[in-house]
Design a protein around this motif. Structure first.
Motif, PDB file in Angstrom:
ATOM      1  N   LYS A  18       0.837  -1.203   0.000  1.00 43.76           N
ATOM      2  CA  LYS A  18       0.000   0.000   0.000  1.00 43.76           C
ATOM      3  C   LYS A  18       0.867   1.246   0.000  1.00 43.76           C
ATOM      4  CE  LYS A  18      -3.848  -2.279   2.384  1.00 43.76           C
ATOM      5  NZ  LYS A  18      -4.772  -2.267   3.542  1.00 43.76           N
ATOM      6  N   ASP A  19       0.289   2.358  -0.462  1.00 46.52           N
ATOM      7  CA  ASP A  19       1.042   3.609  -0.475  1.00 46.52           C
ATOM      8  C   ASP A  19       0.941   4.289   0.900  1.00 46.52           C
ATOM      9  OD1 ASP A  19      -1.427   4.838  -0.336  1.00 46.52           O
ATOM     10  OD2 ASP A  19      -1.201   5.987  -2.173  1.00 46.52           O
ATOM     11  N   LYS A  20       1.475   5.497   1.002  1.00 46.84           N
ATOM     12  CA  LYS A  20       1.531   6.193   2.288  1.00 46.84           C
ATOM     13  C   LYS A  20       0.154   6.558   2.828  1.00 46.84           C
ATOM     14  CE  LYS A  20       6.171   8.075   1.652  1.00 46.84           C
ATOM     15  NZ  LYS A  20       7.025   9.292   1.592  1.00 46.84           N
ATOM     16  N   SER A  21      -0.838   6.574   1.937  1.00 48.53           N
ATOM     17  CA  SER A  21      -2.208   6.876   2.364  1.00 48.53           C
ATOM     18  C   SER A  21      -3.030   5.620   2.603  1.00 48.53           C
ATOM     19  CB  SER A  21      -2.898   7.752   1.308  1.00 48.53           C
ATOM     20  OG  SER A  21      -2.221   8.993   1.167  1.00 48.53           O
ATOM     21  N   GLY A  22      -2.369   4.452   2.543  1.00 49.09           N
ATOM     22  CA  GLY A  22      -3.063   3.194   2.772  1.00 49.09           C
ATOM     23  C   GLY A  22      -3.787   2.649   1.560  1.00 49.09           C
ATOM     24  N   ARG A  23      -3.541   3.244   0.386  1.00 51.01           N
ATOM     25  CA  ARG A  23      -4.206   2.777  -0.836  1.00 51.01           C
ATOM     26  C   ARG A  23      -3.463   1.571  -1.410  1.00 51.01           C
ATOM     27  NH1 ARG A  23      -4.469   8.974  -2.912  1.00 51.01           N
ATOM     28  NH2 ARG A  23      -2.227   8.627  -2.688  1.00 51.01           N
ATOM     29  N   PRO A  24      -4.179   0.498  -1.767  1.00 48.32           N
ATOM     30  CA  PRO A  24      -3.532  -0.672  -2.374  1.00 48.32           C
ATOM     31  C   PRO A  24      -2.801  -0.288  -3.662  1.00 48.32           C
ATOM     32  CG  PRO A  24      -5.778  -1.194  -1.711  1.00 48.32           C
ATOM     33  CD  PRO A  24      -5.631   0.290  -1.586  1.00 48.32           C
ATOM     34  N   ILE A  25      -1.664  -0.937  -3.893  1.00 45.60           N
ATOM     35  CA  ILE A  25      -0.867  -0.695  -5.097  1.00 45.60           C
ATOM     36  C   ILE A  25      -1.019  -1.882  -6.030  1.00 45.60           C
ATOM     37  CG2 ILE A  25       1.433  -0.279  -6.022  1.00 45.60           C
ATOM     38  CD1 ILE A  25       2.205   0.708  -3.162  1.00 45.60           C
ATOM     39  N   LEU A  26      -1.518  -1.639  -7.230  1.00 43.76           N
ATOM     40  CA  LEU A  26      -1.608  -2.664  -8.268  1.00 43.76           C
ATOM     41  C   LEU A  26      -0.492  -2.422  -9.279  1.00 43.76           C
ATOM     42  CD1 LEU A  26      -5.463  -2.750  -8.923  1.00 43.76           C
ATOM     43  CD2 LEU A  26      -4.103  -4.478  -7.734  1.00 43.76           C
ATOM     44  N   ILE A  27       0.329  -3.429  -9.524  1.00 46.02           N
ATOM     45  CA  ILE A  27       1.423  -3.297 -10.488  1.00 46.02           C
ATOM     46  C   ILE A  27       1.135  -4.178 -11.691  1.00 46.02           C
ATOM     47  CG2 ILE A  27       3.890  -3.582 -10.900  1.00 46.02           C
ATOM     48  CD1 ILE A  27       4.376  -3.179  -7.927  1.00 46.02           C
ATOM     49  N   PHE A  28       0.984  -3.532 -12.854  1.00 42.62           N
ATOM     50  CA  PHE A  28       0.775  -4.289 -14.101  1.00 42.62           C
ATOM     51  C   PHE A  28       2.135  -4.496 -14.755  1.00 42.62           C
ATOM     52  CE2 PHE A  28      -0.064  -4.984 -18.581  1.00 42.62           C
ATOM     53  CZ  PHE A  28      -1.123  -5.877 -18.543  1.00 42.62           C
ATOM     54  N   ARG A  29       2.596  -5.745 -14.802  1.00 38.88           N
ATOM     55  CA  ARG A  29       3.898  -6.082 -15.381  1.00 38.88           C
ATOM     56  C   ARG A  29       3.717  -6.313 -16.876  1.00 38.88           C
ATOM     57  NH1 ARG A  29       6.342  -9.995 -10.544  1.00 38.88           N
ATOM     58  NH2 ARG A  29       7.441  -8.305  -9.459  1.00 38.88           N
ATOM     59  N   SER A  30       3.975  -5.269 -17.633  1.00 42.56           N
ATOM     60  CA  SER A  30       3.627  -5.283 -19.053  1.00 42.56           C
ATOM     61  C   SER A  30       4.456  -6.270 -19.871  1.00 42.56           C
ATOM     62  CB  SER A  30       3.756  -3.881 -19.647  1.00 42.56           C
ATOM     63  OG  SER A  30       5.071  -3.389 -19.493  1.00 42.56           O
ATOM     64  N   CYS A  31       5.638  -6.642 -19.402  1.00 42.25           N
ATOM     65  CA  CYS A  31       6.444  -7.592 -20.178  1.00 42.25           C
ATOM     66  C   CYS A  31       5.833  -8.990 -20.164  1.00 42.25           C
ATOM     67  CB  CYS A  31       7.884  -7.627 -19.668  1.00 42.25           C
ATOM     68  SG  CYS A  31       8.089  -8.431 -18.072  1.00 42.25           S
ATOM     69  N   ASN A  32       4.885  -9.236 -19.266  1.00 45.27           N
ATOM     70  CA  ASN A  32       4.179 -10.524 -19.237  1.00 45.27           C
ATOM     71  C   ASN A  32       2.936 -10.522 -20.126  1.00 45.27           C
ATOM     72  OD1 ASN A  32       6.069 -11.384 -17.405  1.00 45.27           O
ATOM     73  ND2 ASN A  32       4.768 -11.160 -15.618  1.00 45.27           N
ATOM     74  N   HIS A  33       2.689  -9.378 -20.773  1.00 53.47           N
ATOM     75  CA  HIS A  33       1.520  -9.250 -21.643  1.00 53.47           C
ATOM     76  C   HIS A  33       1.974  -9.211 -23.105  1.00 53.47           C
ATOM     77  CE1 HIS A  33      -2.313  -7.841 -23.236  1.00 53.47           C
ATOM     78  NE2 HIS A  33      -1.645  -6.896 -23.878  1.00 53.47           N
ATOM     79  N   VAL A  34       1.495 -10.160 -23.888  1.00 55.27           N
ATOM     80  CA  VAL A  34       1.798 -10.207 -25.323  1.00 55.27           C
ATOM     81  C   VAL A  34       0.489 -10.022 -26.079  1.00 55.27           C
ATOM     82  CG1 VAL A  34       2.745 -11.576 -27.214  1.00 55.27           C
ATOM     83  CG2 VAL A  34       3.761 -11.737 -24.931  1.00 55.27           C
ATOM     84  N   LYS A  35       0.454  -9.021 -26.965  1.00 57.35           N
ATOM     85  CA  LYS A  35      -0.811  -8.634 -27.581  1.00 57.35           C
ATOM     86  C   LYS A  35      -1.443  -9.728 -28.435  1.00 57.35           C
ATOM     87  CE  LYS A  35       1.370  -6.338 -31.555  1.00 57.35           C
ATOM     88  NZ  LYS A  35       1.520  -5.057 -32.265  1.00 57.35           N
ATOM     89  N   THR A  36      -0.647 -10.721 -28.877  1.00 57.27           N
ATOM     90  CA  THR A  36      -1.190 -11.798 -29.721  1.00 57.27           C
ATOM     91  C   THR A  36      -1.697 -12.985 -28.912  1.00 57.27           C
ATOM     92  OG1 THR A  36       1.055 -12.697 -29.966  1.00 57.27           O
ATOM     93  CG2 THR A  36       0.268 -11.182 -31.686  1.00 57.27           C
ATOM     94  N   ASP A  37      -1.570 -12.923 -27.579  1.00 52.12           N
ATOM     95  CA  ASP A  37      -2.027 -14.039 -26.749  1.00 52.12           C
ATOM     96  C   ASP A  37      -3.540 -14.209 -26.833  1.00 52.12           C
ATOM     97  OD1 ASP A  37       0.502 -14.603 -25.950  1.00 52.12           O
ATOM     98  OD2 ASP A  37       0.326 -13.717 -23.954  1.00 52.12           O
ATOM     99  N   SER A  38      -4.003 -15.439 -26.660  1.00 57.28           N
ATOM    100  CA  SER A  38      -5.443 -15.730 -26.745  1.00 57.28           C
ATOM    101  C   SER A  38      -6.208 -15.192 -25.544  1.00 57.28           C
ATOM    102  CB  SER A  38      -5.656 -17.244 -26.854  1.00 57.28           C
ATOM    103  OG  SER A  38      -5.101 -17.901 -25.722  1.00 57.28           O
ATOM    104  N   ASP A  39      -5.485 -14.802 -24.470  1.00 58.99           N
ATOM    105  CA  ASP A  39      -6.178 -14.342 -23.277  1.00 58.99           C
ATOM    106  C   ASP A  39      -6.508 -12.853 -23.311  1.00 58.99           C
ATOM    107  OD1 ASP A  39      -3.686 -13.140 -22.797  1.00 58.99           O
ATOM    108  OD2 ASP A  39      -3.027 -14.817 -21.566  1.00 58.99           O
ATOM    109  N   VAL A  40      -6.093 -12.160 -24.370  1.00 58.41           N
ATOM    110  CA  VAL A  40      -6.294 -10.715 -24.450  1.00 58.41           C
ATOM    111  C   VAL A  40      -7.771 -10.309 -24.388  1.00 58.41           C
ATOM    112  CG1 VAL A  40      -5.974  -8.676 -25.912  1.00 58.41           C
ATOM    113  CG2 VAL A  40      -4.089 -10.265 -25.566  1.00 58.41           C
TER     114      VAL A  40
END
Length: 208
Positions: A18-40
């Motif tokens: 969480k950040d300093k205000s207690g807000r959850p931090i979501l991290i999108f790891r873009s190198c794990n996303h391939v635009k041609t994948d069937s899960d898009v």
């Protein structure tokens, strides 16, 4: 959920703290996303799933999240304009829930594309984005997040490990620190070290 299983098994999103205000931090790891994948096609549902997970992790006096669009090890295969559109759509679907979208390692082309996008985005959405410096990113992140909540690749000491096991297939994905495996130039280009001395015609491997 089985319809977002593949996205979950690739570790595209983690929620390490969480950040300093207690807000959850979501991290999108873009190198794990391939635009041609069937899960898009299920990507937006996947993003919404994590927004709901973040909501469940909030304390009673917290109602926003921080999203980090992490471009560590980003390559041409990871470039997906539809993903940018889905992130924008996410902001519209959760207009008061997203506090900031911090872009980690934006290169020169991302800066140009963002300037173009600003022509069509509303002022409220634009204000949520912050493109972090490629050299002073740690100091900028520490404005929002304490060191023990930052992952090591972002200059912190958080030892969070993401683990997901599919109920449908039994497959498990585990990932902790996301180490930089692609060398970056000062301008934020990705350089394949084994091809560092290659001719200019090999520049197609450059980051977008």
């Amino acid at each position: 959920p089985t319809d977002i299983d593949n996205n979950m098994l690739k570790g595209k999103m983690i929620m390490p703290g969480k950040d300093k205000s207690g807000r959850p931090i979501l991290i999108f790891r873009s190198c794990n996303h391939v635009k041609t994948d069937s899960d898009v096609p299920n990507l937006f549902k996947f993003l919404c799933y994590w927004m709901e997970e973040a909501h469940r992790a909030m304390d009673d006096d917290v109602y926003q999240v921080v999203i980090v669009y992490d471009r560590i090890n980003f390559q041409k295969k990871n470039f997906d304009m539809k993903l940018i559109g889905k992130l924008t759509k996410l902001g519209s679907a959760y207009p008061e829930t997203i506090s900031h979208i911090l872009v980690f390692q934006p290169n020169w082309l991302f800066h140009i594309l963002f300037k173009v996008a600003k022509l069509v985005l509303d002022a409220g959405t634009i204000a949520k984005f912050r493109l972090l410096s490629t050299t002073q990113y740690r100091d900028e992140l520490l404005e929002f997040v304490d060191e023990d909540q930052l992952m090591p690749e972002h200059g912190g000491t958080n030892k969070f490990v993401y683990t997901y096991t599919s109920k449908a297939t039994g497959k498990t994905y585990t990932s902790g620190e996301h180490k930089q495996t692609i060398k970056l130039s000062v301008s934020g280009h990705a350089i394949d070290e084994k091809d560092e001395d290659a001719d200019d015609e090999d520049a197609d491997d450059e980051e977008i």
